[in-house]
Design a protein around this motif. Structure first.
Motif, PDB file in Angstrom:
ATOM      1  N   UNK A 114      83.099  62.884   4.863  1.00 43.38           N
ATOM      2  CA  UNK A 114      84.340  62.605   5.586  1.00 43.38           C
ATOM      3  C   UNK A 114      84.415  61.202   6.139  1.00 43.38           C
ATOM      4  N   UNK A 115      83.286  60.507   6.165  1.00 44.60           N
ATOM      5  CA  UNK A 115      83.280  59.125   6.635  1.00 44.60           C
ATOM      6  C   UNK A 115      83.196  58.182   5.456  1.00 44.60           C
ATOM      7  N   UNK A 116      83.745  56.987   5.613  1.00 45.94           N
ATOM      8  CA  UNK A 116      83.775  56.026   4.511  1.00 45.94           C
ATOM      9  C   UNK A 116      83.325  54.657   4.990  1.00 45.94           C
ATOM     10  N   UNK A 117      82.662  53.940   4.078  1.00 47.26           N
ATOM     11  CA  UNK A 117      82.191  52.599   4.395  1.00 47.26           C
ATOM     12  C   UNK A 117      83.374  51.654   4.560  1.00 47.26           C
ATOM     13  N   UNK A 118      83.302  50.830   5.585  1.00 49.97           N
ATOM     14  CA  UNK A 118      84.333  49.828   5.814  1.00 49.97           C
ATOM     15  C   UNK A 118      84.286  48.802   4.682  1.00 49.97           C
ATOM     16  N   UNK A 119      85.429  48.344   4.170  1.00 53.31           N
ATOM     17  CA  UNK A 119      85.422  47.344   3.095  1.00 53.31           C
ATOM     18  C   UNK A 119      84.600  46.115   3.461  1.00 53.31           C
TER      19      UNK A 119
END
Length: 399
Positions: A114-119
């Motif tokens: 549910x969490x994603x790496x910041x660009x």
């Protein structure tokens, strides 16, 4: 002429009257001096405060000028696609294809929780904002690693040598000693909130807002940890290491040298000179002071024996204000100038302490916990390590 008791009494009476007049005049003079001194002290304090504000303003303007000249990072196709998908995730909660894109763009494998790496670009912006906000990040060495288990070997010296003749035997000499130091890591988080309406608003720059909110929260927590953190679920700060009064050649590796001012809560120009020259010459070239604003105000009032102020303002662009020829990094996390406080540090902080950033800031979008607000639970692994305990000295204001 015969002198009787009456004459003595009259003179004594006159003496008493003269003394009363003297006391009144003297008290009046002392009161006037005290009032004038109080006025001058108030005026000096205000001017000192204004001087500090102007000095900080100059530093901020120079920082903005430097930022304005900074070239934009190159944007690759995958990075742009990841950034676009990530911003859509922030605004609408849509994560279509985001996991695949982030692995291509950031090149780190993350679990689908549910969490994603910041660009990549946003992560660099965040790090730059952190550097602008945090005094520790400005002066200390900073590296980014791909693993949280970061270690480094340091040379403790001890190599032997000797003089020999042309045909003299050359026996083995001592071997240098190596030590391994490990970064103490911790997870730092921020959870800024925004309404869905504001996120839907095309005029709302969610990328800039998220960066600034997270940077502000991270900087406050990080700055304190890098200075005084105990190493439990957070980095171990500089002042959390062992402090000893022994010199470099007699002190255990990993402990900092502490000098004592000799007066509780007070320091002098001589103390600052001793602090400077307790640092070996090789470290002094890139050294600076670190103290909080109240201590800077005290240092600004110090003079040498000829009446010259030890603090000098930086009047040219790019020239910082100097104390005894060295720059001052103002850090409000430093202790106040009080009895037994480790109120002043001096050293080459880039050689002395390293901040370790774990690659990849992560964000989890939470629209449920705090309706009608959407939370952005943002986490980052960060650590710190004392890399050279001879590069930093501490002044303790103790008797």
């Amino acid at each position: 002429m015969a002198i009787d008791e009456k004459d003595v009494n009259e003179v004594a009476k006159e003496l008493k009257g003269a003394f009363e007049d003297f006391k009144k005049a003297n008290d009046k003079e002392l009161d006037a001096i005290k009032a004038e001194k109080q006025k001058l002290e108030e005026k000096t304090d205000k001017m000192n405060e204004k001087l500090g504000e102007i000095d900080n303003l100059k530093a901020e303007l120079e920082k903005e000028l430097k930022a304005a000249k900074r070239p934009d990072a190159a944007k690759g196709k995958d990075v742009e696609a990841h950034k676009k998908a990530f911003l859509q995730f922030l605004r609408k909660g849509s994560d279509d294809g985001l996991a695949d894109l982030q692995q291509k763009a950031v090149q780190v494998a993350v679990e689908a929780d549910g969490g994603y790496a910041v660009p990549e670009e946003l992560d660099r912006t965040l790090l730059q904002l952190l550097k602008d906000e945090s005094p520790m990040r400005r002066v200390c060495n900073t590296i980014t690693v791909s693993t949280s288990d970061y270690k480094k070997l340091v040379n403790l010296g001890g190599a032997g040598s000797g003089w020999v003749g042309e045909t003299t035997a050359r026996p083995a000499t001592n071997t240098p000693t190596l030590a391994q130091i490990v970064a103490t890591m911790g997870e730092i988080y921020a959870n800024p909130q925004a309404t869905q309406t504001s996120l839907d608003d095309v005029f709302f720059d969610v990328e800039q807002w998220l960066s600034e909110e997270v940077a502000r929260e991270f900087a406050e927590k990080e700055g304190s940890a890098f200075l005084t953190g105990d190493g439990t679920n957070k980095p171990k700060g500089i002042l959390a290491h062992t402090l000893a009064t022994k010199a470099d050649d007699a002190r255990a590796f990993g402990s900092l040298q502490k000098l004592v001012s000799g007066s509780a809560g007070v320091f002098s120009g001589d103390n600052l000179i001793d602090l400077i020259y307790s640092l070996k010459r090789g470290y002094r070239q890139n050294a600076s002071f670190m103290m909080n604003g109240l201590t800077v105000a005290k240092a600004r009032k110090l003079k040498d024996t000829d009446g010259n102020y030890l603090w000098q303002p930086g009047l040219q662009q790019g020239q910082p204000s100097l104390l005894l020829g060295y720059g001052i990094e103002e850090n409000e996390d430093m202790p106040d100038a009080a009895a037994d406080a480790n109120a002043i540090m001096f050293g080459d902080f880039k050689r002395g302490y390293t901040i370790v950033d774990r690659m990849g800031t992560r964000t989890l979008r939470d629209p449920f916990t705090n309706k009608p607000y959407v939370g952005f639970y943002t986490t980052k692994r960060v650590g710190g390590m004392l890399t050279d305990s001879n590069a930093i000295k501490v002044l303790a204001l103790s008797a």
